[in-house]
Design a protein around this motif. Sequence first.
Motif, PDB file in Angstrom:
ATOM      1  N   CYS A   1       0.817  -1.222   0.000  1.00 22.69           N
ATOM      2  CA  CYS A   1       0.000   0.000   0.000  1.00 22.69           C
ATOM      3  C   CYS A   1       0.847   1.268   0.000  1.00 22.69           C
ATOM      4  O   CYS A   1       0.438   2.289  -0.549  1.00 22.69           O
ATOM      5  CB  CYS A   1      -0.932   0.008   1.202  1.00 22.69           C
ATOM      6  SG  CYS A   1      -2.261  -1.188   1.079  1.00 22.69           S
ATOM      7  N   SER A   2       2.023   1.217   0.618  1.00 28.26           N
ATOM      8  CA  SER A   2       2.842   2.423   0.755  1.00 28.26           C
ATOM      9  C   SER A   2       3.474   2.853  -0.556  1.00 28.26           C
ATOM     10  O   SER A   2       3.623   4.057  -0.793  1.00 28.26           O
ATOM     11  CB  SER A   2       3.928   2.212   1.808  1.00 28.26           C
ATOM     12  OG  SER A   2       3.346   2.064   3.077  1.00 28.26           O
ATOM     13  N   ILE A   3       3.863   1.910  -1.392  1.00 30.36           N
ATOM     14  CA  ILE A   3       4.510   2.280  -2.650  1.00 30.36           C
ATOM     15  C   ILE A   3       3.576   3.120  -3.523  1.00 30.36           C
ATOM     16  O   ILE A   3       3.939   4.225  -3.933  1.00 30.36           O
ATOM     17  CB  ILE A   3       5.067   1.037  -3.374  1.00 30.36           C
ATOM     18  CG1 ILE A   3       6.246   0.478  -2.581  1.00 30.36           C
ATOM     19  CG2 ILE A   3       5.479   1.371  -4.806  1.00 30.36           C
ATOM     20  CD1 ILE A   3       6.767  -0.851  -3.073  1.00 30.36           C
ATOM     21  N   PRO A   4       2.353   2.677  -3.820  1.00 27.50           N
ATOM     22  CA  PRO A   4       1.470   3.541  -4.621  1.00 27.50           C
ATOM     23  C   PRO A   4       1.050   4.813  -3.885  1.00 27.50           C
ATOM     24  O   PRO A   4       0.865   5.858  -4.504  1.00 27.50           O
ATOM     25  CB  PRO A   4       0.267   2.670  -4.958  1.00 27.50           C
ATOM     26  CG  PRO A   4       0.405   1.424  -4.206  1.00 27.50           C
ATOM     27  CD  PRO A   4       1.764   1.356  -3.623  1.00 27.50           C
ATOM     28  N   PHE A   5       0.916   4.745  -2.553  1.00 28.36           N
ATOM     29  CA  PHE A   5       0.540   5.933  -1.795  1.00 28.36           C
ATOM     30  C   PHE A   5       1.608   7.018  -1.920  1.00 28.36           C
ATOM     31  O   PHE A   5       1.301   8.174  -2.220  1.00 28.36           O
ATOM     32  CB  PHE A   5       0.315   5.583  -0.322  1.00 28.36           C
ATOM     33  CG  PHE A   5       0.020   6.769   0.548  1.00 28.36           C
ATOM     34  CD1 PHE A   5      -1.206   7.403   0.484  1.00 28.36           C
ATOM     35  CD2 PHE A   5       0.973   7.248   1.429  1.00 28.36           C
ATOM     36  CE1 PHE A   5      -1.478   8.504   1.276  1.00 28.36           C
ATOM     37  CE2 PHE A   5       0.711   8.347   2.228  1.00 28.36           C
ATOM     38  CZ  PHE A   5      -0.517   8.974   2.148  1.00 28.36           C
TER      39      PHE A   5
ATOM     40  N   VAL B   1      11.932   2.860  -3.032  1.00 25.94           N
ATOM     41  CA  VAL B   1      13.032   2.648  -2.089  1.00 25.94           C
ATOM     42  C   VAL B   1      12.630   2.987  -0.650  1.00 25.94           C
ATOM     43  O   VAL B   1      12.929   2.214   0.270  1.00 25.94           O
ATOM     44  CB  VAL B   1      14.278   3.466  -2.513  1.00 25.94           C
ATOM     45  CG1 VAL B   1      15.345   3.434  -1.447  1.00 25.94           C
ATOM     46  CG2 VAL B   1      14.823   2.938  -3.825  1.00 25.94           C
ATOM     47  N   ALA B   2      11.971   4.108  -0.430  1.00 29.62           N
ATOM     48  CA  ALA B   2      11.647   4.543   0.934  1.00 29.62           C
ATOM     49  C   ALA B   2      10.735   3.546   1.668  1.00 29.62           C
ATOM     50  O   ALA B   2      11.084   3.112   2.773  1.00 29.62           O
ATOM     51  CB  ALA B   2      11.046   5.939   0.924  1.00 29.62           C
ATOM     52  N   PRO B   3       9.580   3.145   1.105  1.00 26.02           N
ATOM     53  CA  PRO B   3       8.766   2.165   1.831  1.00 26.02           C
ATOM     54  C   PRO B   3       9.471   0.811   1.997  1.00 26.02           C
ATOM     55  O   PRO B   3       9.314   0.156   3.029  1.00 26.02           O
ATOM     56  CB  PRO B   3       7.513   2.011   0.965  1.00 26.02           C
ATOM     57  CG  PRO B   3       7.436   3.255   0.171  1.00 26.02           C
ATOM     58  CD  PRO B   3       8.858   3.658  -0.068  1.00 26.02           C
ATOM     59  N   THR B   4      10.246   0.418   0.989  1.00 22.04           N
ATOM     60  CA  THR B   4      10.963  -0.853   1.101  1.00 22.04           C
ATOM     61  C   THR B   4      12.004  -0.793   2.216  1.00 22.04           C
ATOM     62  O   THR B   4      12.153  -1.750   2.990  1.00 22.04           O
ATOM     63  CB  THR B   4      11.636  -1.207  -0.244  1.00 22.04           C
ATOM     64  OG1 THR B   4      10.636  -1.208  -1.270  1.00 22.04           O
ATOM     65  CG2 THR B   4      12.295  -2.563  -0.189  1.00 22.04           C
TER      66      THR B   4
END
Length: 139
Positions: free
Chosen positions: A91-95, A121-124
């Motif tokens: 969910c964080s990548i598309p958000f 990169v950031a959510p991962t």
Amino acid sequence: MADLLKVSIDFDTSHLIFPRLIGIILLLLGLVIVIRNRRALAGSGAMWSQTFQQMDKIRFFGTLALTIIYFLLMVPIGDLWPNTGLGFLICSIPFVLLISILYMHERTPRAMIPVLIVSVVAPTLVWWLFTYVFALTLP
């Protein structure tokens, strides 16, 4: 006296402590703001109409919609892979991508490259840090 030294954790509800605490703090801060600015808030309504006319409605309502969708989808997607944090990651990548695009002033292909990199990169990195370094599960 021995009961004071015992700690019991209800794991079914322990994850709700900090969201409730933060919610209470936000409500108290909001109440302080309302009390402090009560004259302007209860005035003729000019402040509200001026604020609504000058605000960037697309970004404001877009942010509200994306944030609500993000939080509503995180748990159901996370339930597909329990205790892995993949709900957060998926969910964080598309958000992050959509919020970044929403706030960009210039949406050229060249400007999109850093946004795409950061949104992956950031959510991962956050997911990896919480999962493997801190051993905490995310939704």
